[in-house]
Design an enzyme around this catalytic site. Structure first.
Site, mmCIF file in Angstrom:
data_model
loop_
_atom_site.group_PDB
_atom_site.id
_atom_site.type_symbol
_atom_site.label_atom_id
_atom_site.label_comp_id
_atom_site.label_asym_id
_atom_site.label_seq_id
_atom_site.Cartn_x
_atom_site.Cartn_y
_atom_site.Cartn_z
ATOM 1 N N ARG A 226 -14.514 19.603 12.414
ATOM 2 C CA ARG A 226 -15.844 19.090 12.054
ATOM 3 C C ARG A 226 -16.651 18.895 13.323
ATOM 4 N NH1 ARG A 226 -17.534 15.514 7.578
ATOM 5 N NH2 ARG A 226 -19.622 14.762 8.076
ATOM 6 N N LYS B 151 4.039 10.084 3.853
ATOM 7 C CA LYS B 151 3.809 10.340 5.268
ATOM 8 C C LYS B 151 4.985 9.899 6.146
ATOM 9 C CE LYS B 151 -0.137 12.412 5.097
ATOM 10 N NZ LYS B 151 -0.960 11.984 4.005
ATOM 11 N N TYR C 228 0.852 -1.195 0.000
ATOM 12 C CA TYR C 228 0.000 0.000 0.000
ATOM 13 C C TYR C 228 0.886 1.242 0.000
ATOM 14 C CZ TYR C 228 -2.868 3.774 1.805
ATOM 15 O OH TYR C 228 -3.478 4.998 1.989
ATOM 16 N N CYS D 25 -12.948 16.368 6.828
ATOM 17 C CA CYS D 25 -13.320 17.708 7.295
ATOM 18 C C CYS D 25 -13.297 18.750 6.179
ATOM 19 C CB CYS D 25 -12.396 18.152 8.429
ATOM 20 S SG CYS D 25 -12.645 17.261 9.971
#
Length: 626
Positions: A417, A227, A218, A271
């Site tokens: 949110r 990341k 992945y 969000c």
């Protein structure tokens, strides 16, 4: 240590020697000996090398060609379609601590384990060695990155997501000031997927500025420059004069003017981050990670670490995402992952088209109603299905996306949110108050998250998962960065998700109004209403903007409901934040004082107006009365 010339393919050995960098040679030699590949190929910035990686990914089955020119599909294992936080660790020397919220491991223990697991992991495979730049080339903001992998799919992704960096390594002139990443998909099964998923490991070594990631495919785990590099860069930025942030960079076109103002923004998942970065009519510099440093003009300047997008494809449709949808459905280079393919065409959830009843997906031949080994329905596409594309393939790509000086940042948006607390947009009083707003981001869990819906999760600067320094140090870094600037950006907080009787109070594209108001505030073109939590828009300005943008009336009732001060809910949030930051070491007094002052302002407003729900019109009247 000396490189064994015989294992290198074609002119690969000469490519390494031409760098005249003993650090690069030592790293490559070390992992040739550990991983024991059959052969090694060095890929540089040439078109032939880029074509080689792309062709290899298709020849070895990691990707398959689709009907439209340039399109290909990659499938991950059913159990390897997201990041693996349980086996992702920061390696720390004995005695060093970061936070109890961050997975860590003793450095020596971790290095022994990972090197033992990597022993012979590339037997029979070809090791690929590649060079990239995190950020624009020839930029003081950018970081050279060395990637070692046995996956041509990883190299193909990185070629699309990052700038080529071989010349950057030449310019290092022997320096070891770079990051490096070692990845192996490990042993593969008959579907060309990683077999030993129980031995997935992702270890981040801050001391050597390197990452090891094995037994996975992945891209969020295998593409180390994304990341994983973010974690390394946060640590590096802390020691220097810049910020590494989980932020988009977007150019907001002024209302009725030939002017673009650049904003960065940090939003937790679900969000509105991507939709804010891609609001129709504005431009995109980057959608995910930004390096932000001081410019010679006294302003903050931001560069996009990437040149591409590794985006969630679920719900990309022609109505809500016309620019991306057009790019994904026309001939150009795109890698799709973990979606459905039927007759050579890709299908993904909520794309606005009928989904075929059968096709090919990560489970092989798929048909509606197909079950897995536990009797559960196999969806036609993963919830985390993705697309990879270069930003310059998008019609709204900003012309300054590769500017080595970066773009000047006029405003920073922190999005959260919640359905019952925060107004759609608020401007911070000053930089330190803005840092407080960003560090107190909360977001409600949605159907995209396993577990109970509507639970508020704290996510400071939308970066909690990736921090490699203590929270107090991270907040202090932000405060000090803003104080060092002659013209710091304005900071705003947004919330697109207020509800009343279960229905959203705003339409999806109303965010364009909030962005235009923020852009006007940067240039001092709008007045604002001072409230206990920051500056809010005045009704007449929003009414005019709604009319100008959408030719739509914006009622006083809508304004009153959306921008009312919900004192009880706001004080409850502060109580949660007091509990969160109480046990964090090193949180600066300036930050805690901002929290205390906001609490006091809210309590005084409640006492003065005699209500826990205060209309913005009442605040306006009070201001005029004074």
């Amino acid at each position: 240590m000396r490189l064994d010339e015989s294992i290198f393919q074609d002119d690969s050995y000469l490519k390494i020697k031409a760098l005249n960098n003993s650090h690069v040679e030592r790293i490559i030699e070390t992992y040739i000996k550990v991983c024991k590949p059959q052969k090694v190929r060095v890929l540089i910035d040439s078109k032939d090398d880029i074509r080689y990686a792309r062709k290899l990914a298709r020849d070895n089955g990691e990707e398959k060609t689709l009907k439209l020119e340039g399109h290909s599909i990659h499938f991950d294992s059913y159990f390897d379609q997201a990041r693996d936080p349980a086996n992702t660790r920061i390696l720390l020397p004995e005695g060093r601590k970061i936070s109890r919220f961050i997975n860590t491991l003793d450095r020596e223990t971790g290095l022994r384990e990972i090197h033992s697991m990597m022993d012979g992991i590339m037997i029979g495979k070809e090791m690929l060695v590649c060079f990239f730049s995190l950020g624009p080339t020839h930029s003081r903001y950018s970081i050279p990155a060395l990637q070692i992998t046995d996956s041509a799919y990883v190299v193909h992704c990185e070629d699309m997501l990052y700038r080529q960096g071989y010349e950057e390594f030449i310019n290092l002139k022997g320096s070891h000031d770079f990051f490096y990443f070692v990845h192996s998909a490990g042993e593969l099964d008959e579907c060309r997927n990683s077999r030993n998923l129980d031995q997935r490991r992702t270890y981040i070594d801050l001391e050597e500025r390197r990452v090891f990631s094995i037994n996975n495919q992945y891209a969020g785990s295998s593409v180390g420059l994304k990341k994983l590099a973010l974690r390394l860069a946060i640590s590096k930025a802390y020691r220097e004069d810049w910020l590494c942030e989980h932020m988009f960079i977007s150019g907001v076109r002024a209302a009725g003017k030939n002017r673009v103002t650049y904003f960065t923004g940090a939003f937790p998942s679900a969000c509105g981050k991507t939709s804010t970065a891609m609001v129709p009519g504005h431009t995109i510099v980057g959608d995910d990670i930004a390096y932000i440093g001081p410019g010679t003009d006294g302003k903050a300047h931001a560069v996009n670490v990437e040149q591409g997008i590794f985006g969630i494809i679920d719900s990309v449709n022609p109505a809500d995402d016309p620019v991306i949808f057009k790019a994904l459905t026309s001939p150009r280079e795109v890698i799709f992952s973990n979606i459905l393919v039927a007759d050579g065409s890709p299908y993904w959830p909520n794309m606005g088209r009928d989904i075929p009843a059968m096709g090919i997906n990560h489970s092989g031949n798929w048909y509606k109603g197909k079950k897995d080994s536990k009797g559960m329905d196999i969806p036609f596409a993963s919830k985390n299905s993705r697309y990879t594309i270069r930003i310059n393939e998008l019609d709204n790509a900003d012309p300054r996306a590769d500017d080595p000086e970066g773009v000047p940042v006029g405003g920073i948006v922190y999005g959260g949110r919640d359905s019952d607390t925060s107004a759609p947009v608020v401007e911070a009083f000053n930089w330190s108050h803005g840092v407080y707003l960003g560090a107190c981001i909360e977001s409600e869990t949605t159907a995209a998250t396993i577990g109970k819906l509507g639970v508020l999760k704290h996510n400071p600067m939308a970066n909690l998962e990736f921090l490699t320094i203590p929270m107090g140090a991270y907040i202090s870094k932000h405060l000090n960065f803003g104080a060092s600037l002659e013209h710091p950006p304005l900071i705003f907080r947004s919330n697109y998700f207020l509800k009343e009787k279960g229905k959203f109070m705003n339409a999806i594209l109303d965010k364009k109004v909030w962005l235009w108001w923020m852009e006007g505030r940067v240039h001092k073109e709008f007045d604002a209403l001072m409230t206990p939590v920051g500056y809010m828009p005045r009704y007449d300005d929003l009414k005019n903007l709604f009319q100008q943008i959408f030719k739509r009336d914006y009622s006083e009732d809508d304004y009153c409901r959306q921008f009312a001060l919900r004192i009880t809910k706001l004080l409850e949030k502060i109580e949660r934040m007091e509990a969160v930051f109480k046990d964090k070491e090193g949180v600066p007094a300036v930050f805690l004082n901002e929290m205390a002052r906001e609490k006091e302002r809210l309590q005084k407003a409640e006492e003065y107006f005699g209500s826990s729900l205060i209309s913005p019109f009442d605040l306006e009247s009070e201001r005029k009365g004074k």
